[in-house]
Design an enzyme around this catalytic site. Structure first.
Site, short mmCIF file in Angstrom:
data_model
loop_
_atom_site.label_atom_id
_atom_site.label_comp_id
_atom_site.label_asym_id
_atom_site.label_seq_id
_atom_site.Cartn_x
_atom_site.Cartn_y
_atom_site.Cartn_z
N LYS A 80 0.83 4.46 -3.69
CA LYS A 80 0.55 5.39 -3.25
C LYS A 80 2.34 6.31 -3.00
O LYS A 80 1.64 7.53 -3.69
CB LYS A 80 0.80 6.27 -1.39
N VAL A 89 -15.93 5.71 1.24
CA VAL A 89 -16.99 6.09 0.50
C VAL A 89 -18.15 4.55 0.87
O VAL A 89 -17.87 3.87 0.59
CB VAL A 89 -16.75 6.51 -0.77
N ARG A 90 -18.92 5.14 0.78
CA ARG A 90 -20.16 3.77 0.55
C ARG A 90 -20.38 3.02 -0.45
O ARG A 90 -21.39 3.72 -1.10
CB ARG A 90 -21.59 4.56 1.27
N THR A 91 -19.28 1.62 -0.84
CA THR A 91 -19.56 1.16 -1.64
C THR A 91 -19.68 -0.38 -1.36
O THR A 91 -19.19 -0.02 0.04
CB THR A 91 -18.91 2.01 -2.77
N TYR A 139 0.83 -1.36 0.00
CA TYR A 139 0.49 0.45 0.27
C TYR A 139 1.06 0.97 0.44
O TYR A 139 0.89 2.11 -0.69
CB TYR A 139 -0.33 -0.03 0.98
#
Length: 85
Positions: free
Chosen positions: A12, A41-43, A8
């Site tokens: 980045k 985010v609501r995904t 990760y």
């Protein structure tokens, strides 16, 4: 970012580097290049407890593409605000 998740961190680092490099290379052509964070985010990935709607998560990307000043290039944003590297 955490040293316990090097993949990760490296992804980045690469994103930040390519943003800066492309912004410099394309500035004279009138092309702005930026990176942005949509937030949590609501995904399917963020899940139902995420703090932002899809519309809120997309807002900065749409703003950068459509309204932000051309001089804002080679930067990182969240909620339409620049975040220091």
């Amino acid at each position: 970012m955490s040293a316990n998740v090097p993949s990760y961190c490296l992804s980045k680092l690469a994103l930040n580097g390519v943003t800066i490099m492309l912004a410099a290379a394309l500035r004279d052509h009138g092309i702005a290049v930026n990176s942005m964070c949509p937030g949590w985010v609501r995904t399917d990935m963020g899940g139902p407890d995420a703090t932002r709607s899809v519309e809120e998560g997309a807002d900065t990307a749409v703003w950068l593409a459509d309204e932000a000043a051309q001089e804002l290039t080679g930067k990182f944003f969240r909620s339409r605000a620049e975040i220091d590297w």
